[in-house]
Write an enzyme that holds these catalytic residues in place. Structure first.
Site, PDB file in Angstrom:
ATOM      1  N   TYR A   1       0.867  -1.193   0.000  1.00 46.17           N
ATOM      2  CA  TYR A   1       0.000   0.000   0.000  1.00 46.17           C
ATOM      3  C   TYR A   1       0.890   1.224   0.000  1.00 46.17           C
ATOM      4  O   TYR A   1       1.844   1.317   0.772  1.00 46.17           O
ATOM      5  CB  TYR A   1      -0.884  -0.008   1.243  1.00 46.17           C
ATOM      6  CG  TYR A   1      -1.760   1.222   1.402  1.00 46.17           C
ATOM      7  CD1 TYR A   1      -2.826   1.463   0.524  1.00 46.17           C
ATOM      8  CD2 TYR A   1      -1.534   2.133   2.433  1.00 46.17           C
ATOM      9  CE1 TYR A   1      -3.635   2.585   0.687  1.00 46.17           C
ATOM     10  CE2 TYR A   1      -2.344   3.251   2.600  1.00 46.17           C
ATOM     11  CZ  TYR A   1      -3.392   3.472   1.723  1.00 46.17           C
ATOM     12  OH  TYR A   1      -4.187   4.577   1.882  1.00 46.17           O
TER      13      TYR A   1
ATOM     14  N   ASP B   1       9.186   2.981  -0.342  1.00 44.19           N
ATOM     15  CA  ASP B   1       8.148   3.586   0.483  1.00 44.19           C
ATOM     16  C   ASP B   1       8.428   3.178   1.924  1.00 44.19           C
ATOM     17  O   ASP B   1       8.100   2.070   2.348  1.00 44.19           O
ATOM     18  CB  ASP B   1       6.771   3.111   0.022  1.00 44.19           C
ATOM     19  CG  ASP B   1       5.655   3.748   0.844  1.00 44.19           C
ATOM     20  OD1 ASP B   1       5.962   4.386   1.876  1.00 44.19           O
ATOM     21  OD2 ASP B   1       4.481   3.589   0.464  1.00 44.19           O
TER      22      ASP B   1
ATOM     23  N   LYS C   1       4.288   9.075   8.946  1.00 37.57           N
ATOM     24  CA  LYS C   1       4.065   8.464  10.254  1.00 37.57           C
ATOM     25  C   LYS C   1       5.044   8.962  11.332  1.00 37.57           C
ATOM     26  O   LYS C   1       4.853  10.047  11.857  1.00 37.57           O
ATOM     27  CB  LYS C   1       4.042   6.939  10.099  1.00 37.57           C
ATOM     28  CG  LYS C   1       2.838   6.559   9.208  1.00 37.57           C
ATOM     29  CD  LYS C   1       2.460   5.130   9.108  1.00 37.57           C
ATOM     30  CE  LYS C   1       1.133   5.039   8.342  1.00 37.57           C
ATOM     31  NZ  LYS C   1       1.104   4.177   7.204  1.00 37.57           N
TER      32      LYS C   1
HETATM   33  C1  PLP Z   1       0.452   4.696   5.861  1.00 33.80           C
HETATM   34  C2  PLP Z   1       1.182   4.450   4.587  1.00 33.80           C
HETATM   35  C3  PLP Z   1       1.071   5.305   3.485  1.00 33.80           C
HETATM   36  C4  PLP Z   1       0.081   6.431   3.452  1.00 33.80           C
HETATM   37  O1  PLP Z   1       0.321   7.399   4.412  1.00 33.80           O
HETATM   38  P1  PLP Z   1      -0.907   8.366   4.854  1.00 33.80           P
HETATM   39  O2  PLP Z   1      -0.261   9.329   5.783  1.00 33.80           O
HETATM   40  O3  PLP Z   1      -1.922   7.474   5.479  1.00 33.80           O
HETATM   41  O4  PLP Z   1      -1.421   8.993   3.604  1.00 33.80           O
HETATM   42  C5  PLP Z   1       1.875   5.081   2.401  1.00 33.80           C
HETATM   43  N1  PLP Z   1       2.741   4.056   2.377  1.00 33.80           N
HETATM   44  C6  PLP Z   1       2.877   3.205   3.398  1.00 33.80           C
HETATM   45  C7  PLP Z   1       3.889   2.115   3.334  1.00 33.80           C
HETATM   46  C8  PLP Z   1       2.079   3.362   4.526  1.00 33.80           C
HETATM   47  O5  PLP Z   1       2.176   2.481   5.522  1.00 33.80           O
END
Ligand code: PLP
Length: 440
Positions: free
Chosen positions: A151, A246, A274
């Site tokens: 994701y 990511d 995060k």
């Molecule tokens: C949480 C997450 C996102 C998205 O971040 P948001 O702040 O919720 O938009 C993208 N990539 C990864 C790996 C994530 O865990």
């Protein structure tokens, strides 16, 4: 699936849940919060401290959701609270450059060898979406490669076979994503070098970027093999494509310098979020100067944000990273998480339940599956009905796990031996109860 006695205790949450569904689509501001995969009433939390969250009915839980990743210090850490309070008194947004965004940028650049320049945004979604735009501009190509179960936020071109909420709710992708956006995204199985090799052999020159969670957290924790990541590094380099890690979850989580430092593999671009916001909304992306300097105003690739780099989030992030930079922090996270994982696995084994904990440092998932799980197909073969019953059993015992079998859980610095032991005992009882309910 749910537990009646448990539901009866959640009277105020149930009232609020009824009201919420009249005001918010599905009652929530983000899908997985709605407990759709496990049934029952989402708990409305109104306080959190250290390793605990407390709901509106006054019930306290040992928390392993950690706000879905940010709360690595535990909740309401004094250093973070103080930083936010002080900044609030000085104003929360100016729409100008600030010294504090510089301080956070310095820390990020120092932590990640692959990052020379960093751009702050307001969420992980913005970070990945903008990194893709930049990769396309840099390579002058359109196609993106991602992996099933990873994701990367909810931008159109990334909502194809995405993990996390999309996976939990059983959606194939999302209506509203154009055929064009979907057609520019190629999806391959995670941990499958041969599939990547084959795609690059045929279409390498069309590929702008490969984006990957170097340790997947959004189908539950599924680490990439070193060979897989090395193959991605080699193939993208040979084809003139960019490799995007990511690290929105893994950055400052699995090591101070993220998965890339832990694994010794340097991507071209890195997405963060995060933890770097200390619990406030934030995201960032960074990489080599030659790529990043294409961003406006240095270059022609437009990307902006009214609240980007806002001082409240920068201060909270900085206070968090200052604690994480202290010696022994990641060793402690590793020790506590290892203790937890060993306890959980030993108890499941004693009860004869197929179960394994997949874990890197303090991010982990307990799968009802003998393991190891290497990709989305493996994850989908885990027992999600059993997880739903177990989840409610844990909730009743006072342990708050992710309300989906396909999410990462997190140990924080605030989890002491006491909470770990409490969790393992709760787990033993919840497993027993889930087995009885299954008629086993
Ligand atoms: C949480 C997450 C996102 C998205 O971040 P948001 O702040 O919720 O938009 C993208 N990539 C990864 C790996 C994530 O865990």
């Amino acid at each position: 699936m749910t537990d009646d006695r448990n539901e009866a205790r959640a009277a105020r949450s149930r009232e609020l849940w009824t009201a919420a569904r009249q005001l918010l689509p599905g009652g929530v501001s983000s899908p997985v919060r709605a407990f759709k995969a496990v049934g029952g009433t989402p708990r409305f939390i109104d306080r959190a401290k250290g390793p605990y969250v407390t709901d509106v009915d006054g019930i306290r839980y040992v928390d392993y959701v950690a706000a879905w990743g940010p709360a690595i210090l535990g909740h309401a850490h004094p250093a973070v609270v103080e930083a936010i309070q002080e900044q609030a008194g000085l104003g929360t947004a100016y729409g100008t450059p600030t010294e504090v965004e510089l301080a956070l940028a310095e820390r990020i650049v120092a932590a990640f060898p692959s990052i020379e320049r960093v751009r702050f945004v307001n969420s992980g979604t913005e970070a990945t979406m903008s990194a893709l735009r930049l990769a396309r501009a840099f390579t002058r190509r359109d196609k993106i490669v991602k992996f099933a179960g990873c994701y990367h936020g909810h931008a159109d071109s990334l909502l194809v076979e995405a993990g996390s909420g999309v996976l939990t709710l059983g959606l194939p992708g999302s209506p509203g994503v154009t055929a064009g956006a979907a057609a520019d995204t190629w999806v391959l199985p995670y941990n499958d070098e041969a599939a990547v090799e084959e795609l690059f052999a045929r279409h390498g020159e069309e590929i702008a970027a490969v984006i990957v969670e170097p340790i997947a957290g959004n189908m539950g924790v599924v680490p990439a093999s070193r060979d897989f990541l090395q193959a991605l590094r080699r193939l993208t380099r040979e084809a003139g494509a960019l490799l995007i890690f990511d690290e929105v979850i893994t950055g400052f989580r699995v090591a101070y310098g993220g998965a890339q430092t832990l694994l010794g593999i340097e991507p071209d671009l890195t997405c963060l979020g995060k933890i770097i916001g200390g619990g406030l909304p934030v995201g960032a992306y960074g990489g080599r100067a030659e790529i990043m300097e294409l961003l406006a105003p240095a270059g022609p690739v437009y990307q902006a944000g009214t609240l980007s780099g806002n001082p409240l989030a920068m201060r909270a992030g900085l206070a968090t990273l200052e604690v994480l930079a202290q010696p022994g922090v990641y060793e402690r996270l590793e020790r506590q998480a290892a203790r937890l994982a060993e306890g959980l696995e030993a108890e499941a084994k004693a009860q004869g339940i197929p179960y394994c904990v997949q874990r890197v440092g303090s991010m982990w998932t307990g799968f009802f599956h003998p393991g190891p799980l290497r990709n989305l197909d493996d994850v989908k073969a885990s027992d999600i009905d059993f997880y739903a019953r177990y989840f409610h059993g844990m909730l009743r015992e006072g342990v708050y796990l992710p309300p989906s079998a396909f999410e990462a859980a997190f140990v924080s610095l605030a989890h002491t031996d006491h909470e770990i032991a409490f969790t393992v005992e709760a787990h033993a009882r919840a497993l027993r109860r889930a087995r009885q309910a299954a008629g086993a």
